[in-house]
Design a protein around this motif. Structure first.
Motif, PDB file in Angstrom:
ATOM      1  N   CYS A   1       1.238   0.077 -10.220  1.00 33.83           N
ATOM      2  CA  CYS A   1       2.465   0.803  -9.715  1.00 33.83           C
ATOM      3  C   CYS A   1       3.168   0.810 -11.109  1.00 33.83           C
ATOM      4  N   CYS A   2       3.268   0.019 -11.851  1.00 32.23           N
ATOM      5  CA  CYS A   2       4.413   0.074 -12.987  1.00 32.23           C
ATOM      6  C   CYS A   2       3.707   1.109 -14.010  1.00 32.23           C
ATOM      7  N   LEU A   3       2.455   1.121 -13.892  1.00 30.85           N
ATOM      8  CA  LEU A   3       1.688   2.203 -14.733  1.00 30.85           C
ATOM      9  C   LEU A   3       1.934   3.513 -14.561  1.00 30.85           C
ATOM     10  N   LEU A   4       1.820   3.801 -13.263  1.00 29.22           N
ATOM     11  CA  LEU A   4       1.660   5.011 -12.492  1.00 29.22           C
ATOM     12  C   LEU A   4       3.249   5.585 -12.712  1.00 29.22           C
ATOM     13  N   MET A   5       4.159   4.719 -12.425  1.00 25.01           N
ATOM     14  CA  MET A   5       5.701   5.096 -12.807  1.00 25.01           C
ATOM     15  C   MET A   5       6.000   5.450 -14.155  1.00 25.01           C
ATOM     16  N   ALA A   6       5.453   4.495 -15.142  1.00 27.75           N
ATOM     17  CA  ALA A   6       5.692   4.714 -16.484  1.00 27.75           C
ATOM     18  C   ALA A   6       5.063   5.981 -17.196  1.00 27.75           C
ATOM     19  N   GLY A  35       0.802  -1.157  -0.206  1.00 24.29           N
ATOM     20  CA  GLY A  35      -0.020  -0.172   0.016  1.00 24.29           C
ATOM     21  C   GLY A  35       1.010   1.272   0.058  1.00 24.29           C
ATOM     22  N   LEU A  36       2.033   1.537   0.723  1.00 23.55           N
ATOM     23  CA  LEU A  36       2.929   2.531   0.824  1.00 23.55           C
ATOM     24  C   LEU A  36       3.467   2.683  -0.471  1.00 23.55           C
ATOM     25  N   TYR A  37       3.829   1.531  -1.139  1.00 23.93           N
ATOM     26  CA  TYR A  37       4.503   1.390  -2.270  1.00 23.93           C
ATOM     27  C   TYR A  37       3.604   2.179  -3.597  1.00 23.93           C
TER      28      TYR A  37
END
Length: 393
Positions: free
Chosen positions: A55-60, A4-6
């Motif tokens: 997570c990967c989508l948000l960073m990408a 969740g924090l990540y």
């Protein structure tokens, strides 16, 4: 909690990138909109491939906004090749927009893209081949099984436009119409909304549908909604009251969704109560029905599954005959199945699931309706049981 924090950290990176384009007010509205939507927060700490894919989508997306193509390719590669292959139809249109606008050249993409894909594929296959003891690329297997063979339909199908008229309105609430206004008033947000809508439209072709499958599109569409709220916020006190009232309504809806979600996994409390029926030192066989296994029961709840002295045996096999199941000490079954065990078991407790909302003339005015979902059954003392071979169950 760590997951969740990540997710929060990834979202913060995405929000900072949005701030560079639209300013601080829009970024703040994006934060409040997202925090007032139930489903994004609900899935943020669930250990599902969709959550890691988010997570990967948000960073990408953050690197896409900043035009940093190398880290974009790495995050996109992780998301598509390891966690959720369908992200390719969301991240792909992002790159296509850049190519069509001339901001990205095809020769800048091919070589680093192939190198990134090769490294991720080799690493992924090596690790999974070692763990599974045969050569495998898990996400390719999932894609082939669910999409090409269409086996996901075995878990149920929904109408073609279900994502648009049911899933998105529930996930976004008031942010959905606000995102439409944002697209009409600020052409820049179309860069966010267009890939999201293409993704949802293409994914709608798959008959099996779940809200979590298209949750990746929500942060992108929220940018359009946040842009509308930012414009309203700067139009005087009355507009600010409307914005605050909208957020209050969102948080109220979020509390209703939370209540529904709390009652949507009756297998959890049923499994907890089951362990009170006998001491862990006693030899006990437990049968877990299909519905309970899908709605709250997990290995984490096995309180009597000691590695050193295992006296409890948990069985979830769906193909067991009724005559075999009658020999188990404790059962978690659906109401429609309970009558099969009327002579061999007694009902200890009934557990309920969310079944809709009902309105009242008295506070709190909105109440949740529930229906029976799981029966906890315990073997009768006078029933002559046969020994269950749990190794073959």
């Amino acid at each position: 909690m760590v997951l969740g924090l990540y997710v929060v950290w990834c979202f913060s990176t995405f929000r900072r990138a949005v701030k560079k384009v639209f300013g601080g007010t829009t970024a703040s509205c994006l934060l409040w909109v997202t925090c007032s939507q139930f489903h994004f927060l609900f899935y943020a700490s669930r250990t599902l491939p969709n959550t890691f894919g988010m997570c990967c989508l948000l960073m990408a997306t953050a690197y896409w906004i900043n035009k940093e193509w190398e880290p974009f390719l790495w995050w996109a590669g992780f998301g598509v090749m390891i966690f959720r292959s369908e992200l390719v139809i969301l991240l792909g249109p992002m790159l296509l927009l850049e190519l069509l606008s001339g901001k990205l050249k095809i020769n800048e993409l091919i070589s680093p893209g192939l190198q990134t894909a090769a490294i991720i594929l080799i690493a992924c296959c090596s690790i999974d081949t070692y763990l599974w003891r045969y050569t495998v690329w898990p996400e390719a297997v999932v894609l082939y099984y669910n999409t090409w063979l269409n086996k996901s339909s075995d878990w149920g199908t929904l109408p073609l436009l279900w994502y648009f008229y049911s899933a998105l309105p529930r996930a976004m609430l008031l942010a959905l119409p606000l995102s439409v206004v944002g697209c009409l008033t600020d052409r820049r947000v179309l860069n966010f909304a267009t890939p999201a809508l293409i993704f949802i439209a293409l994914y709608s072709l798959l008959p099996h549908k779940e809200l979590r499958f298209v949750l990746y599109a929500v942060p992108l569409l929220n940018v359009a909604a946040a842009r509308t709220l930012s414009s309203l916020w700067n139009r005087g006190h009355f507009a600010k009251l409307l914005v605050v009232g909208g957020f209050a309504g969102h948080f109220l809806c979020c509390s209703l969704f939370l209540s529904a979600s709390y009652h949507n996994y009756p297998g959890g409390p049923a499994f907890k109560e089951l362990h009170k029926q006998a001491p862990c030192s006693q030899n006990t066989t437990v049968y877990i029905g299909n519905y309970a296994a899908q709605n709250g029961v997990s290995r984490f709840g096995e309180q009597c599954a000691s590695l050193f002295e295992r006296r409890w045996n948990y069985v979830k096999t769906e193909t067991l005959e009724v005559e075999t199941i009658r020999n188990f000490d404790l059962l978690l079954v659906e109401p429609k199945e309970a009558h099969h065990y009327r002579t061999s078991h007694s009902v200890v407790e009934k557990f309920h699931v969310f079944a809709g909302l009902k309105f009242s003339k008295e506070p709190p005015y909105v109440l949740t309706k529930k229906k029976e979902a799981i029966y906890l059954l315990k073997s009768r003392g006078n029933w002559k049981k046969k020994k269950v071979d749990v190794r073959n169950s």
